[in-house]
Every structure is written in C-alpha cells, then in structure tokens.
Design a protein around this motif. Structure first.
Motif, PDB file in Angstrom:
ATOM      1  N   THR A  79      33.798  71.337   8.770  1.00  0.00           N
ATOM      2  CA  THR A  79      33.195  71.343  10.096  1.00  0.00           C
ATOM      3  C   THR A  79      34.269  71.429  11.172  1.00  0.00           C
ATOM      4  O   THR A  79      35.265  70.712  11.130  1.00  0.00           O
ATOM      5  N   ARG A 105      34.599  71.801  15.588  1.00  0.00           N
ATOM      6  CA  ARG A 105      33.925  71.810  16.888  1.00  0.00           C
ATOM      7  C   ARG A 105      34.788  72.582  17.877  1.00  0.00           C
ATOM      8  O   ARG A 105      35.984  72.308  18.015  1.00  0.00           O
ATOM      9  N   THR A 108      29.873  73.870  24.026  1.00  0.00           N
ATOM     10  CA  THR A 108      30.519  73.412  22.795  1.00  0.00           C
ATOM     11  C   THR A 108      29.686  73.844  21.604  1.00  0.00           C
ATOM     12  O   THR A 108      28.456  73.905  21.679  1.00  0.00           O
ATOM     13  N   THR A 148      29.383  73.585  17.202  1.00  0.00           N
ATOM     14  CA  THR A 148      29.783  73.004  15.929  1.00  0.00           C
ATOM     15  C   THR A 148      29.391  73.980  14.826  1.00  0.00           C
ATOM     16  O   THR A 148      28.234  74.426  14.772  1.00  0.00           O
TER      17      THR A 148
END
Length: 362
Positions: free
Chosen positions: A334, A336, A353, A355
């Motif tokens: 993951t 971001r 933003t 993810t």
C-alpha cells in the motif's frame, strides 16, 4: 395566419415565454433527503475504453484478458476512474445541473474488488448538509453522500461525499465574512497569494523513485527522510483538452451540466467558455501518474479539490508526492500519494490524496 418561424415574430415570442428549467436550486435540498437518480446507465466495455483511452490510462489489465487474469480479474474490469465518473454523472441532472462550483469530494471508496462490463448502475444520493455561502449570497453550499450500486445485487460499487455551491432562487444577505472551509476552495479561478521561496516551507531536497514498484517508493521515502527531503516529481505526459474530453466524455456518463457542452450559455460565465468535467481532469492527471508506477489495485481517494477552470485548449499535466507506504502482502504493498493536476501555466487544477496497492518486484 401568424408565421411563427418569421425571425422577428419568433424573437418576440421568445421574449414573452418562460423557460422550463432543469435541475434543482439550493432551497430544494433538505438534510436527510434521499434522491434516487434516474435512469442510471450500464457500464460497458466500450464506455470504459473510451474514457480510459482519452484520459491516457493504459493499464493493460483493463484492456487485455491475459493481463487481467494475471492480476486476478476474471476479465478486463471497469476502471475505478470511469466508475466514479459514471456514478457522479448520473447525479448531475438532480443535484448540480443548475450550475455552481464543484468544491470538493472525499471518502471515495470501491467496496468490490472488481466491477465488470454489463453491470447496471443504480445511483442514489443523501443530502448530508446545507449551509449558507458567506461570500456569495446567490449561492448555498450542499453536501451529498452518493452511492453507486449494482442494480441486480444492490451491492455498493462506488461511494463518496461531494460538496457543491448551488444557486439560490433568491439571494440572501450574508455577513461578508472571510471565506472559510469548503467555501474557500479556489474553484472560481482566483489565484492565491504567491509565497517567495524562503517562506514556502519546501524541503531543500526532492527525491524521485528509481522505478514504479512498491520497493522503489519505499526506498525513495527512506532516502528523503535521511536528507530531510520529500519524494516529489512531475510526469512528462500532458493532455490538451479538446471536443472529446470537454463535451463527449461527460455526456457519455449522463453528465448534463451545461458547463461542459453549451458554449452559448457559458459565453458570459466567469470561465467564458465550456469547461472540462472535473473527473476528466482528475482521471487525466491520475493516468499520467499511473504511467510511472506499477498499479495493482485502487483503494480510495480523499480530500479532492478542484481549484480553477479548465477550458478547451488547456493542457493537463500532473505532479505526484509520495506520502507514505504501508505493509506489503507479497503481490503488492500500500502506498499513499498526493496528486496535483496543473496546466500549461503551472496553475493547480485539481488535488487529492490517493491510496493504491502497488505491485512488488517479486
């Protein structure tokens, strides 16, 4: 006999008749109200590929069966960008066709691992909040929680919260206060005060990842931390806005807002011309970013804002800042990001933003 098509006669008739308006005004929305949007649309492979090709999103898993199967998809699925745009487009007639600035969107999520062509999309919105605009008496501010569902299974496919300025039928008195919160968004095209380099707060060092895999982002963040810097870079590609991106793509998602296709109506607007659908600007910037990374899955988006108008002839570029990395599960890890779309004059157009799960090298 009256000749209704005589130019002078017809012009006089137009002056006397009323216009049947589409869309709703601020006064029509009440917190807690749930709106079922009709008709919705069927998510097709053609629509998906048209959207993705024009916004330069060329991830092979959404185009080829072999690449899709390697990514654990049954077939090339619907891309989350197109799903988001189709979900929002279906709401425009009921929520924002009367005009007003798109202030922002957050909590964009995709509960299903994949959505496939042929899925019939049913969309509903709940009015979360209404508020008076402190700076614009002719507008109010409305927030909605929107959900796009599979019409057959009722499963939620896409959800988000959106905030718009919406025209009032009658302007109200305001306190002429400073703009704050959502109302402070620069969707009116105003330029913020430029800071000089010394007061900008920018780090001395910028680090660019050596590649697009999870480990590359992780290593870049470690290097930036050691140098008290940041992982930030721009992407080479740009996409100049044309008739397809400005008018055709939003209309294909049932986005009927005149801002995107009615040059006559927009001639006297602040933009002076039709403008690009925010999700086209967003998807184009994300497409530029994804071209430099090994995307595995999209997880969600937050704090999305649209800062100024994008009109035909403007070119959309992209800038990325890597914020943090999380755990890797073998196939992917993951990451971001913060993404900023900007134009040929280096003016920010969109920011948010994101993810995503990024593939590992193994």
């Amino acid at each position: 006999m009256t000749d209704w098509t005589d130019p002078e006669t017809f012009a006089r008739a137009l002056e006397r008749v009323e216009t049947v308006e589409n869309g709703n005004y601020f006064e029509d929305f009440a917190a807690g109200e749930v709106i079922e949007h009709d008709p919705g649309l069927t998510l097709t492979r053609w629509g998906n590929e048209a959207w993705m090709s024009q916004t330069l999103n060329h991830d092979p898993a959404y185009w080829r069966s072999d690449a899709a199967e390697a990514r654990d998809f049954d077939e090339p699925p619907i891309h989350p960008d197109y799903l988001t745009a189709a979900t929002l487009g279906s709401t425009v007639e009921d929520l924002s066709e009367t005009g007003g600035y798109f202030l922002g969107r957050t909590d964009v999520r995709f509960p299903q691992d994949a959505v496939y062509p042929g899925t019939e999309l049913a969309v509903e919105s709940e009015v979360v909040d209404t508020a008076t605009s402190r700076s614009r008496p002719e507008f109010g501010i409305v927030s909605w929680r929107t959900r796009g569902r599979d019409a057959d299974t009722d499963e939620v496919l896409c959800s988000y919260e959106r905030t718009n300025m919406i025209p009032r039928r009658e302007p109200v008195a305001t306190d002429d206060g400073e703009r704050s919160g959502a109302d402070a968004s620069r969707t009116d095209g105003g330029a913020g005060a430029a800071e000089d380099d010394e007061g900008s707060g920018l780090p001395e060092t910028f680090v660019t990842p050596d590649g697009g895999y999870f480990e590359d982002f992780q290593a870049a963040l470690e290097a930036a931390e050691a140098e008290n810097g940041a992982v930030a870079y721009r992407h080479e590609r740009g996409r100049t806005q044309d008739a397809v991106t400005v008018a055709q793509l939003p209309l294909a998602t049932l986005n009927t807002a005149k801002q995107h296709h009615n040059v006559d109506a927009m001639a006297d607007s602040p933009s002076g011309d039709i403008v690009t659908y925010g999700d086209v600007t967003r998807s184009t910037a994300l497409g530029h970013a994804r071209s430099d990374e090994e995307t595995y899955r999209e997880v969600g988006f937050d704090d999305e804002s649209f800062h100024t108008f994008v009109t035909p002839g403007d070119t959309v570029y992209a800038f990325t800042r890597v914020l943090e990395t999380g755990a890797a599960d073998g196939a992917a890890g993951t990451v971001r990001f913060e993404h900023v779309a900007f134009d040929q004059d280096d003016e920010p157009l969109y920011s948010g933003t994101r993810t995503a799960k990024i593939r590992t090298r193994d």
